[in-house]
Design a protein around this motif. Structure first.
Motif, PDB file in Angstrom:
ATOM      1  N   THR A  13      -0.875 -30.402  -9.682  1.00 33.07           N
ATOM      2  CA  THR A  13      -1.135 -29.896  -8.332  1.00 33.07           C
ATOM      3  C   THR A  13       0.166 -29.472  -7.674  1.00 33.07           C
ATOM      4  OG1 THR A  13      -3.049 -31.348  -8.116  1.00 33.07           O
ATOM      5  CG2 THR A  13      -2.119 -30.460  -6.087  1.00 33.07           C
ATOM      6  N   ARG A  14       1.208 -30.267  -7.830  1.00 34.85           N
ATOM      7  CA  ARG A  14       2.514 -29.911  -7.257  1.00 34.85           C
ATOM      8  C   ARG A  14       3.021 -28.616  -7.887  1.00 34.85           C
ATOM      9  NH1 ARG A  14       5.147 -31.216  -2.820  1.00 34.85           N
ATOM     10  NH2 ARG A  14       4.812 -33.400  -3.213  1.00 34.85           N
ATOM     11  N   MET A  15       2.875 -28.467  -9.204  1.00 36.67           N
ATOM     12  CA  MET A  15       3.322 -27.237  -9.858  1.00 36.67           C
ATOM     13  C   MET A  15       2.510 -26.036  -9.372  1.00 36.67           C
ATOM     14  SD  MET A  15       6.045 -27.799 -11.427  1.00 36.67           S
ATOM     15  CE  MET A  15       6.160 -26.086 -11.892  1.00 36.67           C
ATOM     16  N   GLN A  16       1.241 -26.229  -9.139  1.00 38.33           N
ATOM     17  CA  GLN A  16       0.425 -25.134  -8.593  1.00 38.33           C
ATOM     18  C   GLN A  16       0.975 -24.711  -7.234  1.00 38.33           C
ATOM     19  OE1 GLN A  16      -1.968 -23.313 -10.058  1.00 38.33           O
ATOM     20  NE2 GLN A  16      -1.925 -22.063  -8.216  1.00 38.33           N
ATOM     21  N   ARG A  17       1.375 -25.681  -6.434  1.00 35.43           N
ATOM     22  CA  ARG A  17       1.960 -25.375  -5.115  1.00 35.43           C
ATOM     23  C   ARG A  17       3.290 -24.636  -5.272  1.00 35.43           C
ATOM     24  NH1 ARG A  17      -0.736 -25.379  -0.857  1.00 35.43           N
ATOM     25  NH2 ARG A  17       0.759 -26.473   0.402  1.00 35.43           N
ATOM     26  N   ILE A  18       4.049 -24.966  -6.300  1.00 37.56           N
ATOM     27  CA  ILE A  18       5.304 -24.268  -6.550  1.00 37.56           C
ATOM     28  C   ILE A  18       5.030 -22.825  -6.967  1.00 37.56           C
ATOM     29  CG2 ILE A  18       7.322 -24.176  -8.086  1.00 37.56           C
ATOM     30  CD1 ILE A  18       7.340 -27.289  -7.911  1.00 37.56           C
ATOM     31  N   TYR A  19       3.989 -22.597  -7.758  1.00 33.21           N
ATOM     32  CA  TYR A  19       3.615 -21.221  -8.112  1.00 33.21           C
ATOM     33  C   TYR A  19       3.212 -20.453  -6.854  1.00 33.21           C
ATOM     34  CZ  TYR A  19       3.358 -23.054 -12.894  1.00 33.21           C
ATOM     35  OH  TYR A  19       3.638 -23.645 -14.097  1.00 33.21           O
ATOM     36  N   GLU A  20       2.460 -21.092  -5.983  1.00 30.80           N
ATOM     37  CA  GLU A  20       2.078 -20.454  -4.719  1.00 30.80           C
ATOM     38  C   GLU A  20       3.314 -20.172  -3.867  1.00 30.80           C
ATOM     39  OE1 GLU A  20      -0.685 -23.293  -3.160  1.00 30.80           O
ATOM     40  OE2 GLU A  20      -2.312 -22.625  -4.472  1.00 30.80           O
ATOM     41  N   TYR A  21       4.282 -21.068  -3.908  1.00 29.23           N
ATOM     42  CA  TYR A  21       5.552 -20.879  -3.208  1.00 29.23           C
ATOM     43  C   TYR A  21       6.243 -19.616  -3.732  1.00 29.23           C
ATOM     44  CZ  TYR A  21      10.430 -21.989  -1.882  1.00 29.23           C
ATOM     45  OH  TYR A  21      11.705 -21.965  -1.387  1.00 29.23           O
ATOM     46  N   LEU A  22       6.301 -19.477  -5.041  1.00 32.44           N
ATOM     47  CA  LEU A  22       6.919 -18.298  -5.648  1.00 32.44           C
ATOM     48  C   LEU A  22       6.159 -17.014  -5.310  1.00 32.44           C
ATOM     49  CD1 LEU A  22       7.780 -19.818  -9.116  1.00 32.44           C
ATOM     50  CD2 LEU A  22       9.423 -18.784  -7.540  1.00 32.44           C
ATOM     51  N   ASP A  23       4.852 -17.132  -5.162  1.00 33.90           N
ATOM     52  CA  ASP A  23       4.024 -15.967  -4.840  1.00 33.90           C
ATOM     53  C   ASP A  23       4.045 -15.625  -3.356  1.00 33.90           C
ATOM     54  OD1 ASP A  23       3.273 -15.770  -7.495  1.00 33.90           O
ATOM     55  OD2 ASP A  23       1.419 -16.916  -7.222  1.00 33.90           O
ATOM     56  N   GLY A  24       4.644 -16.501  -2.538  1.00 31.35           N
ATOM     57  CA  GLY A  24       4.661 -16.277  -1.092  1.00 31.35           C
ATOM     58  C   GLY A  24       3.288 -16.483  -0.469  1.00 31.35           C
ATOM     59  N   ALA A  25       2.508 -17.371  -1.050  1.00 33.51           N
ATOM     60  CA  ALA A  25       1.126 -17.570  -0.617  1.00 33.51           C
ATOM     61  C   ALA A  25       0.926 -18.860   0.173  1.00 33.51           C
ATOM     62  CB  ALA A  25       0.203 -17.556  -1.838  1.00 33.51           C
ATOM     63  N   LEU A  26       1.982 -19.378   0.800  1.00 35.51           N
ATOM     64  CA  LEU A  26       1.880 -20.633   1.539  1.00 35.51           C
ATOM     65  C   LEU A  26       2.150 -20.417   3.024  1.00 35.51           C
ATOM     66  CD1 LEU A  26       3.867 -23.005  -0.861  1.00 35.51           C
ATOM     67  CD2 LEU A  26       1.392 -22.761  -0.680  1.00 35.51           C
ATOM     68  N   THR A  27       1.661 -21.345   3.806  1.00 39.75           N
ATOM     69  CA  THR A  27       1.977 -21.319   5.231  1.00 39.75           C
ATOM     70  C   THR A  27       3.439 -21.705   5.425  1.00 39.75           C
ATOM     71  OG1 THR A  27       1.448 -23.652   5.573  1.00 39.75           O
ATOM     72  CG2 THR A  27      -0.378 -22.064   5.819  1.00 39.75           C
ATOM     73  N   ARG A  28       3.953 -21.475   6.601  1.00 37.07           N
ATOM     74  CA  ARG A  28       5.345 -21.819   6.907  1.00 37.07           C
ATOM     75  C   ARG A  28       5.607 -23.304   6.680  1.00 37.07           C
ATOM     76  NH1 ARG A  28       8.402 -19.100  11.729  1.00 37.07           N
ATOM     77  NH2 ARG A  28       7.291 -17.479  10.637  1.00 37.07           N
ATOM     78  N   GLU A  29       4.660 -24.157   7.094  1.00 36.29           N
ATOM     79  CA  GLU A  29       4.825 -25.600   6.922  1.00 36.29           C
ATOM     80  C   GLU A  29       4.843 -25.964   5.440  1.00 36.29           C
ATOM     81  OE1 GLU A  29       2.224 -24.338   8.900  1.00 36.29           O
ATOM     82  OE2 GLU A  29       3.409 -24.504  10.737  1.00 36.29           O
ATOM     83  N   ASP A  30       3.942 -25.345   4.673  1.00 28.61           N
ATOM     84  CA  ASP A  30       3.896 -25.624   3.238  1.00 28.61           C
ATOM     85  C   ASP A  30       5.158 -25.132   2.540  1.00 28.61           C
ATOM     86  OD1 ASP A  30       1.429 -26.858   3.431  1.00 28.61           O
ATOM     87  OD2 ASP A  30       0.300 -25.056   2.919  1.00 28.61           O
ATOM     88  N   LEU A  31       5.673 -23.990   2.975  1.00 27.93           N
ATOM     89  CA  LEU A  31       6.928 -23.478   2.404  1.00 27.93           C
ATOM     90  C   LEU A  31       8.053 -24.496   2.597  1.00 27.93           C
ATOM     91  CD1 LEU A  31       6.873 -19.738   3.552  1.00 27.93           C
ATOM     92  CD2 LEU A  31       6.746 -20.579   1.201  1.00 27.93           C
ATOM     93  N   THR A  32       8.128 -25.032   3.795  1.00 25.67           N
ATOM     94  CA  THR A  32       9.159 -26.024   4.100  1.00 25.67           C
ATOM     95  C   THR A  32       8.985 -27.267   3.243  1.00 25.67           C
ATOM     96  OG1 THR A  32       9.337 -25.203   6.361  1.00 25.67           O
ATOM     97  CG2 THR A  32      10.182 -27.413   5.948  1.00 25.67           C
TER      98      THR A  32
END
Length: 86
Positions: A13-32
């Motif tokens: 799940t954490r790695m999926q969030r990192i992929y979303e981070y790389l894709d620019g698909a997260l909210t500002r809070e999630d990016l942080t």
């Protein structure tokens, strides 16, 4: 095993969030949150760096053009198997 993996934070799940981070698909809070995690977790940072290398290689290879003779050979085969339109 990294400290955060011992806490149960580093998983698929954490790695999926990192992929979303790389894709620019997260909210500002999630990016942080992900950036902070990467700052503290060498294991996830290693995976992040690897994913960056892979993405750059794919991006670079997608901009290369096929040689003209390859394009022509493919088009010739397509025309050879395509039914003749009446």
């Amino acid at each position: 095993m990294s400290d955060c993996q011992g806490l149960g934070d580093c998983d698929d799940t954490r790695m999926q969030r990192i992929y979303e981070y790389l894709d620019g698909a997260l909210t500002r809070e999630d990016l942080t949150e992900i950036k902070d995690h990467l700052d503290d977790c060498p294991e996830c940072t290693e995976q992040y760096d690897l994913e960056c290398v892979i993405r750059n290689m794919v991006k670079r290879s997608c901009t290369e053009s096929a040689p003209a003779n390859l394009k022509n050979a493919i088009l010739d085969r397509i025309h050879a198997i395509r039914p003749v339109e009446a």
